[in-house]
Write a protein that holds these residues in place. Structure first.
Motif, PDB file in Angstrom:
ATOM      1  N   LEU A 279       0.761  -1.054  -0.046  1.00 14.10           N
ATOM      2  CA  LEU A 279      -0.144  -0.043  -0.123  1.00 14.10           C
ATOM      3  C   LEU A 279       0.868   1.237  -0.090  1.00 14.10           C
ATOM      4  CD1 LEU A 279      -2.856  -0.896   2.482  1.00 14.10           C
ATOM      5  CD2 LEU A 279      -3.035  -0.820   0.022  1.00 14.10           C
ATOM      6  N   ALA A 280       1.885   1.303   0.844  1.00 15.81           N
ATOM      7  CA  ALA A 280       2.819   2.120   0.743  1.00 15.81           C
ATOM      8  C   ALA A 280       3.583   2.593  -0.425  1.00 15.81           C
ATOM      9  CB  ALA A 280       3.859   2.111   2.011  1.00 15.81           C
ATOM     10  N   THR A 281       3.793   1.614  -1.183  1.00 14.39           N
ATOM     11  CA  THR A 281       4.508   1.500  -2.620  1.00 14.39           C
ATOM     12  C   THR A 281       3.501   2.272  -3.515  1.00 14.39           C
ATOM     13  OG1 THR A 281       5.772  -0.457  -2.190  1.00 14.39           O
ATOM     14  CG2 THR A 281       5.444   0.388  -4.397  1.00 14.39           C
ATOM     15  N   ILE A 282       2.219   1.826  -3.772  1.00 15.40           N
ATOM     16  CA  ILE A 282       1.288   2.482  -4.369  1.00 15.40           C
ATOM     17  C   ILE A 282       1.085   3.764  -4.164  1.00 15.40           C
ATOM     18  CG2 ILE A 282      -1.158   2.577  -5.030  1.00 15.40           C
ATOM     19  CD1 ILE A 282      -1.017  -0.565  -4.793  1.00 15.40           C
ATOM     20  N   ALA A 283       0.955   4.207  -2.566  1.00 14.80           N
ATOM     21  CA  ALA A 283       0.669   5.642  -2.292  1.00 14.80           C
ATOM     22  C   ALA A 283       1.716   6.507  -2.600  1.00 14.80           C
ATOM     23  CB  ALA A 283       0.505   5.708  -0.632  1.00 14.80           C
ATOM     24  N   VAL A 284       3.016   6.149  -2.535  1.00 15.35           N
ATOM     25  CA  VAL A 284       4.181   6.941  -2.950  1.00 15.35           C
ATOM     26  C   VAL A 284       4.299   7.048  -4.275  1.00 15.35           C
ATOM     27  CG1 VAL A 284       6.894   6.730  -3.277  1.00 15.35           C
ATOM     28  CG2 VAL A 284       5.747   6.324  -1.043  1.00 15.35           C
ATOM     29  N   LEU A 285       4.064   6.225  -5.229  1.00 18.61           N
ATOM     30  CA  LEU A 285       4.036   6.305  -6.856  1.00 18.61           C
ATOM     31  C   LEU A 285       2.972   7.329  -7.102  1.00 18.61           C
ATOM     32  CD1 LEU A 285       4.862   2.661  -7.889  1.00 18.61           C
ATOM     33  CD2 LEU A 285       6.349   4.933  -7.946  1.00 18.61           C
ATOM     34  N   VAL A 286       1.803   7.317  -6.624  1.00 21.17           N
ATOM     35  CA  VAL A 286       0.622   8.314  -6.834  1.00 21.17           C
ATOM     36  C   VAL A 286       0.936   9.654  -6.425  1.00 21.17           C
ATOM     37  CG1 VAL A 286      -1.499   8.697  -6.086  1.00 21.17           C
ATOM     38  CG2 VAL A 286      -1.050   6.339  -6.868  1.00 21.17           C
ATOM     39  N   TYR A 287       1.814   9.601  -5.339  1.00 19.93           N
ATOM     40  CA  TYR A 287       1.978  10.912  -4.726  1.00 19.93           C
ATOM     41  C   TYR A 287       3.203  11.654  -5.734  1.00 19.93           C
ATOM     42  CZ  TYR A 287       4.278  14.679  -1.961  1.00 19.93           C
ATOM     43  OH  TYR A 287       4.703  15.821  -1.476  1.00 19.93           O
ATOM     44  N   ILE A 288       4.077  10.745  -6.176  1.00 20.58           N
ATOM     45  CA  ILE A 288       5.145  11.436  -6.900  1.00 20.58           C
ATOM     46  C   ILE A 288       4.574  12.082  -8.505  1.00 20.58           C
ATOM     47  CG2 ILE A 288       7.242  10.655  -8.266  1.00 20.58           C
ATOM     48  CD1 ILE A 288       8.185   9.109  -5.792  1.00 20.58           C
ATOM     49  N   CYS A 289       3.541  10.695  -8.929  1.00 27.12           N
ATOM     50  CA  CYS A 289       3.032  11.109 -10.132  1.00 27.12           C
ATOM     51  C   CYS A 289       2.166  12.256 -10.509  1.00 27.12           C
ATOM     52  CB  CYS A 289       2.775   9.680 -10.715  1.00 27.12           C
ATOM     53  SG  CYS A 289       4.223   8.608 -11.162  1.00 27.12           S
ATOM     54  N   ARG A 290       1.764  12.729  -9.140  1.00 26.19           N
ATOM     55  CA  ARG A 290       0.493  13.712  -9.400  1.00 26.19           C
ATOM     56  C   ARG A 290       1.229  15.038  -9.994  1.00 26.19           C
ATOM     57  NH1 ARG A 290       3.655  15.209  -5.393  1.00 26.19           N
ATOM     58  NH2 ARG A 290       3.576  17.573  -4.258  1.00 26.19           N
ATOM     59  N   ASP A 291       2.471  15.187 -10.148  1.00 27.23           N
ATOM     60  CA  ASP A 291       3.238  16.177 -10.868  1.00 27.23           C
ATOM     61  C   ASP A 291       4.064  15.798 -11.779  1.00 27.23           C
ATOM     62  OD1 ASP A 291       4.251  18.723 -11.577  1.00 27.23           O
ATOM     63  OD2 ASP A 291       5.039  19.377  -9.639  1.00 27.23           O
ATOM     64  N   PRO A 292       3.917  15.994 -13.127  1.00 27.99           N
ATOM     65  CA  PRO A 292       4.840  15.411 -14.131  1.00 27.99           C
ATOM     66  C   PRO A 292       6.042  15.829 -13.915  1.00 27.99           C
ATOM     67  CG  PRO A 292       2.665  15.967 -15.106  1.00 27.99           C
ATOM     68  CD  PRO A 292       2.840  16.574 -13.589  1.00 27.99           C
ATOM     69  N   LYS A 293       6.395  17.404 -13.477  1.00 28.91           N
ATOM     70  CA  LYS A 293       7.789  17.771 -13.097  1.00 28.91           C
ATOM     71  C   LYS A 293       8.433  16.933 -12.373  1.00 28.91           C
ATOM     72  CE  LYS A 293       6.312  22.621 -14.492  1.00 28.91           C
ATOM     73  NZ  LYS A 293       6.399  23.785 -13.970  1.00 28.91           N
ATOM     74  N   THR A 294       7.852  16.421 -11.123  1.00 29.73           N
ATOM     75  CA  THR A 294       8.462  15.746 -10.074  1.00 29.73           C
ATOM     76  C   THR A 294       8.996  14.343 -10.710  1.00 29.73           C
ATOM     77  OG1 THR A 294       6.891  16.547  -8.364  1.00 29.73           O
ATOM     78  CG2 THR A 294       8.208  14.569  -7.759  1.00 29.73           C
ATOM     79  N   ILE A 295       8.383  13.673 -11.299  1.00 28.69           N
ATOM     80  CA  ILE A 295       8.410  12.500 -11.941  1.00 28.69           C
ATOM     81  C   ILE A 295       9.704  12.696 -12.977  1.00 28.69           C
ATOM     82  CG2 ILE A 295       6.992  12.346 -13.624  1.00 28.69           C
ATOM     83  CD1 ILE A 295       7.900   9.466 -11.527  1.00 28.69           C
ATOM     84  N   LEU A 296       9.738  13.596 -13.638  1.00 28.12           N
ATOM     85  CA  LEU A 296      10.702  13.797 -14.765  1.00 28.12           C
ATOM     86  C   LEU A 296      11.949  14.172 -13.945  1.00 28.12           C
ATOM     87  CD1 LEU A 296       8.663  15.424 -17.362  1.00 28.12           C
ATOM     88  CD2 LEU A 296       9.649  13.115 -17.480  1.00 28.12           C
ATOM     89  N   LEU A 297      11.987  14.791 -12.669  1.00 29.58           N
ATOM     90  CA  LEU A 297      13.173  15.402 -12.166  1.00 29.58           C
ATOM     91  C   LEU A 297      14.487  14.123 -12.126  1.00 29.58           C
ATOM     92  CD1 LEU A 297      14.507  17.659 -10.637  1.00 29.58           C
ATOM     93  CD2 LEU A 297      13.526  16.446  -8.445  1.00 29.58           C
ATOM     94  N   ASN A 298      15.329  14.587 -12.890  1.00 27.70           N
ATOM     95  CA  ASN A 298      16.498  13.724 -12.981  1.00 27.70           C
ATOM     96  C   ASN A 298      16.405  12.293 -13.626  1.00 27.70           C
ATOM     97  OD1 ASN A 298      18.383  15.300 -11.115  1.00 27.70           O
ATOM     98  ND2 ASN A 298      16.939  14.200  -9.540  1.00 27.70           N
ATOM     99  N   LYS A 299      15.352  12.145 -14.112  1.00 35.36           N
ATOM    100  CA  LYS A 299      14.974  10.780 -15.059  1.00 35.36           C
ATOM    101  C   LYS A 299      15.700  10.688 -16.494  1.00 35.36           C
ATOM    102  CE  LYS A 299      11.526   8.419 -17.666  1.00 35.36           C
ATOM    103  NZ  LYS A 299      10.089   8.438 -18.376  1.00 35.36           N
ATOM    104  N   PRO A 300      16.657   9.830 -16.782  1.00 34.46           N
ATOM    105  CA  PRO A 300      17.443   9.538 -17.714  1.00 34.46           C
ATOM    106  C   PRO A 300      16.452   9.724 -19.187  1.00 34.46           C
ATOM    107  CG  PRO A 300      17.933   7.868 -16.288  1.00 34.46           C
ATOM    108  CD  PRO A 300      16.830   8.717 -15.664  1.00 34.46           C
ATOM    109  N   LEU A 301      16.685  10.559 -20.080  1.00 35.35           N
ATOM    110  CA  LEU A 301      15.910  10.948 -20.987  1.00 35.35           C
ATOM    111  C   LEU A 301      15.672   9.517 -22.027  1.00 35.35           C
ATOM    112  CD1 LEU A 301      17.025  14.378 -22.188  1.00 35.35           C
ATOM    113  CD2 LEU A 301      15.069  13.857 -20.638  1.00 35.35           C
TER     114      LEU A 301
END
Length: 307
Positions: A276-298
């Protein structure tokens, strides 16, 4: 709160976090090189059974850890050959590798069920280990707990401060540009993927040789998937991997200490908490596209072929 219970909880958290730190750090290096390996769960299981079987046969835990690393690296080599040389889809190949690892580990471990090995020896530091509260909290773990933390420091330094780290990040960001100026993209990606596989195998071996020093089919129980989520949670930074791993480690062991803390919660719910924590963390991070793209290899997950 009982101090002894708190110390037991925090010490158990470090043990539960260690395989996550190892597996997630290895996967972070592979992903920074542009390769998405969803086969962590399978590699961890193969590492767990190989480490346990070699330790059982030889009585030497060091040999078991080396065997686990070798098994994980070989699994990763198979994955790398498929996705880097034969250009197969990375997502589909990773899922297939997990299924293969689950079946292979069950086959190898058929005759090992119910047997045990001596757990990894805990280190003892003169004076420090005997300090009240601080001693059992910081200075009574096995060497792998400390090695996992040193590994993340070394990986962080390597990626940020060395030429090798620059090359890894370059092939993860723009493999075609890296190839154009003479970097060996495929060779670098092979190395990064095999390092990730060796760390996944080591993480699996820690579970079968330290956390629960016995072989149980499917004993990783989804930790490979949690390690994958931790890389995203950490925004591809080693220090974030450590933080996330210890948070998830605490959630994992809470099911064993919940009653001692006075939590009137069904044990089944506590068992679900890590996922449940894994799902919650991923939902929290993905709420903002700028957050999920931070440092992500292109180029993460994209195939590359040298022209």
């Amino acid at each position: 709160m009982n101090p002894e219970l708190l110390i037991a909880f925090l010490a158990s958290t470090a043990g539960a976090a260690t395989p996550l730190v190892l597996a997630a750090t290895g996967e972070l290096v592979a992903e920074r090189a542009g390769v998405l390996n969803l086969g962590l769960e399978g590699m961890m299981l193969v590492g767990a059974v190989m480490g346990f079987s070699v330790t059982l046969a030889s009585g030497n835990g060091g040999l078991g850890l080396l065997a686990a690393m070798g098994a994980g690296a070989l699994m990763a080599l198979l994955f790398a050959f498929l996705v880097l040389t034969l250009q197969t889809n990375q997502v589909a190949t990773g899922l297939a590798l997990t299924l293969f690892g689950v079946g292979l580990s069950a086959f190898i471990g058929r005759g090992l069920v119910g047997q045990t090995v001596a757990p990894l020896r805990k280190l003892a530091f003169p004076v420090l280990s005997d300090l009240p509260f601080v001693g059992p909290l910081l200075f009574r773990f096995d060497a792998m707990v400390y090695a996992s933390l040193l590994l993340t420091v070394a990986v962080g330094w390597m990626l940020a401060r060395t030429r090798l780290g620059l090359l890894v990040r370059a092939v993860g960001e723009s493999p075609h540009s890296a190839h154009a100026i003479g970097f060996h993209v495929i060779a670098l990606r092979y190395g990064a993927v095999m390092f990730g596989g060796a760390m996944a195998g080591l993480a699996g071996a820690y579970m079968s040789m330290a956390l629960t020093p016995m072989w149980v089919e499917g004993m990783t129980a989804g930790r490979g998937w949690i390690a994958l989520a931790l890389v995203v949670f950490a925004t591809w930074k080693p220090r974030g991997v450590v933080l996330g791993s210890y948070l998830f480690g605490g959630v994992t062991v809470l099911q064993f200490h919940g009653q001692g803390f006075g939590l009137a919660v069904p044990s089944e719910f506590l068992s679900m908490l890590p996922y449940l924590a894994t799902i919650a963390v991923l939902v929290y991070i993905c709420r903002d596209p700028k957050t999920i793209l931070l440092n992500k290899p292109l180029s993460l997950g994209q195939s590359f072929r040298a022209d």
